[in-house]
Design a protein around this motif. Structure first.
Motif, PDB file in Angstrom:
ATOM      1  N   LEU A 104       0.836  -1.197   0.000  1.00  0.00           N
ATOM      2  CA  LEU A 104       0.000   0.000   0.000  1.00  0.00           C
ATOM      3  C   LEU A 104       0.874   1.251   0.000  1.00  0.00           C
ATOM      4  O   LEU A 104       0.599   2.221  -0.722  1.00  0.00           O
ATOM      5  N   SER A 105       1.935   1.228   0.764  1.00  0.00           N
ATOM      6  CA  SER A 105       2.885   2.333   0.782  1.00  0.00           C
ATOM      7  C   SER A 105       3.444   2.597  -0.618  1.00  0.00           C
ATOM      8  O   SER A 105       3.550   3.748  -1.046  1.00  0.00           O
ATOM      9  N   ASN A 106       3.775   1.533  -1.336  1.00  0.00           N
ATOM     10  CA  ASN A 106       4.320   1.682  -2.690  1.00  0.00           C
ATOM     11  C   ASN A 106       3.306   2.288  -3.654  1.00  0.00           C
ATOM     12  O   ASN A 106       3.663   3.090  -4.520  1.00  0.00           O
ATOM     13  N   ILE A 107       2.041   1.910  -3.524  1.00  0.00           N
ATOM     14  CA  ILE A 107       0.994   2.461  -4.382  1.00  0.00           C
ATOM     15  C   ILE A 107       0.880   3.972  -4.156  1.00  0.00           C
ATOM     16  O   ILE A 107       0.854   4.759  -5.105  1.00  0.00           O
ATOM     17  N   ILE A 108       0.828   4.372  -2.905  1.00  0.00           N
ATOM     18  CA  ILE A 108       0.682   5.795  -2.585  1.00  0.00           C
ATOM     19  C   ILE A 108       1.929   6.565  -3.000  1.00  0.00           C
ATOM     20  O   ILE A 108       1.842   7.682  -3.522  1.00  0.00           O
ATOM     21  N   GLU A 109       3.084   5.967  -2.830  1.00  0.00           N
ATOM     22  CA  GLU A 109       4.322   6.610  -3.268  1.00  0.00           C
ATOM     23  C   GLU A 109       4.310   6.849  -4.781  1.00  0.00           C
ATOM     24  O   GLU A 109       4.710   7.908  -5.257  1.00  0.00           O
ATOM     25  N   LYS A 110       3.824   5.880  -5.533  1.00  0.00           N
ATOM     26  CA  LYS A 110       3.738   6.032  -6.990  1.00  0.00           C
ATOM     27  C   LYS A 110       2.731   7.126  -7.359  1.00  0.00           C
ATOM     28  O   LYS A 110       2.967   7.904  -8.278  1.00  0.00           O
ATOM     29  N   MET A 111       1.629   7.193  -6.640  1.00  0.00           N
ATOM     30  CA  MET A 111       0.640   8.247  -6.895  1.00  0.00           C
ATOM     31  C   MET A 111       1.237   9.625  -6.652  1.00  0.00           C
ATOM     32  O   MET A 111       0.877  10.594  -7.327  1.00  0.00           O
ATOM     33  N   MET A 112       2.182   9.719  -5.709  1.00  0.00           N
ATOM     34  CA  MET A 112       2.793  11.001  -5.370  1.00  0.00           C
ATOM     35  C   MET A 112       4.158  11.195  -6.027  1.00  0.00           C
ATOM     36  O   MET A 112       4.964  11.993  -5.552  1.00  0.00           O
ATOM     37  N   SER A 113       4.415  10.515  -7.123  1.00  0.00           N
ATOM     38  CA  SER A 113       5.666  10.728  -7.860  1.00  0.00           C
ATOM     39  C   SER A 113       5.715  12.172  -8.344  1.00  0.00           C
ATOM     40  O   SER A 113       4.703  12.725  -8.773  1.00  0.00           O
ATOM     41  N   LYS A 114       6.871  12.781  -8.268  1.00  0.00           N
ATOM     42  CA  LYS A 114       7.013  14.187  -8.674  1.00  0.00           C
ATOM     43  C   LYS A 114       6.728  14.380 -10.158  1.00  0.00           C
ATOM     44  O   LYS A 114       6.174  15.394 -10.552  1.00  0.00           O
ATOM     45  N   GLU A 115       7.114  13.433 -10.983  1.00  0.00           N
ATOM     46  CA  GLU A 115       6.900  13.528 -12.429  1.00  0.00           C
ATOM     47  C   GLU A 115       5.607  12.797 -12.800  1.00  0.00           C
ATOM     48  O   GLU A 115       5.445  11.623 -12.462  1.00  0.00           O
ATOM     49  N   PRO A 116       4.694  13.466 -13.518  1.00  0.00           N
ATOM     50  CA  PRO A 116       3.426  12.827 -13.876  1.00  0.00           C
ATOM     51  C   PRO A 116       3.586  11.511 -14.636  1.00  0.00           C
ATOM     52  O   PRO A 116       2.804  10.583 -14.431  1.00  0.00           O
ATOM     53  N   TYR A 117       4.614  11.395 -15.480  1.00  0.00           N
ATOM     54  CA  TYR A 117       4.771  10.167 -16.264  1.00  0.00           C
ATOM     55  C   TYR A 117       5.106   8.959 -15.394  1.00  0.00           C
ATOM     56  O   TYR A 117       4.952   7.817 -15.833  1.00  0.00           O
TER      57      TYR A 117
END
Length: 137
Positions: A104-117
């Motif tokens: 779950l942490s990884n999913i949220i981290e990916k959602m909050m990636s600085k770069e949209p791509y």
């Protein structure tokens, strides 16, 4: 009985790929600073898309699971400037370090990636990954 969390965004609307109808005199794009994506914080209107909303939802998830906002500093008096700067530059601690399931942490981290791509390309991918976690817990 099924219960659903519904998030309603009553903010500004723009059709993806079309020019925006809102003119902004601010250095940052139309947004709520504490829940803005980096592209909104930089007023990079061409980069603002549904992926900006994913970033905002990631902030909400982070805050709900950790009890703290990932980009706000408690007691900060220069709120807008500081939070927008941190949205663009600060990498918050991973949620698994705060006791949240690593997947779950990884999913949220990916959602909050600085770069949209680097964020999810379609919301259904998030749902599939969440359902996979739910099946293992």
């Amino acid at each position: 009985m099924n219960r659903y969390l519904v998030i309603i965004d009553l903010g500004l609307l723009r059709q993806e790929g079309a020019s925006g109808v809102t003119y902004s005199f601010c250095d940052f794009g139309p947004c709520t600073p504490a829940y803005a994506s980096p592209e909104q914080a930089k007023n990079a209107k061409r980069d603002i898309s549904f992926k900006s909303d994913l970033f905002s939802i990631g902030i909400i998830c982070y805050q709900m699971l950790s009890g703290e906002h990932p980009f706000m500093i408690p007691g900060d008096t220069n709120f807008n400037d500081e939070v927008l700067d941190r949205v663009c530059s600060h990498i918050p601690d991973a949620l698994y370090l705060k006791g949240v399931n690593r997947d779950l942490s990884n999913i949220i981290e990916k959602m909050m990636s600085k770069e949209p791509y680097l964020r999810y390309r379609v919301p259904s991918k998030i749902i599939n990954e969440l359902n996979a976690i739910k099946g293992r817990v």
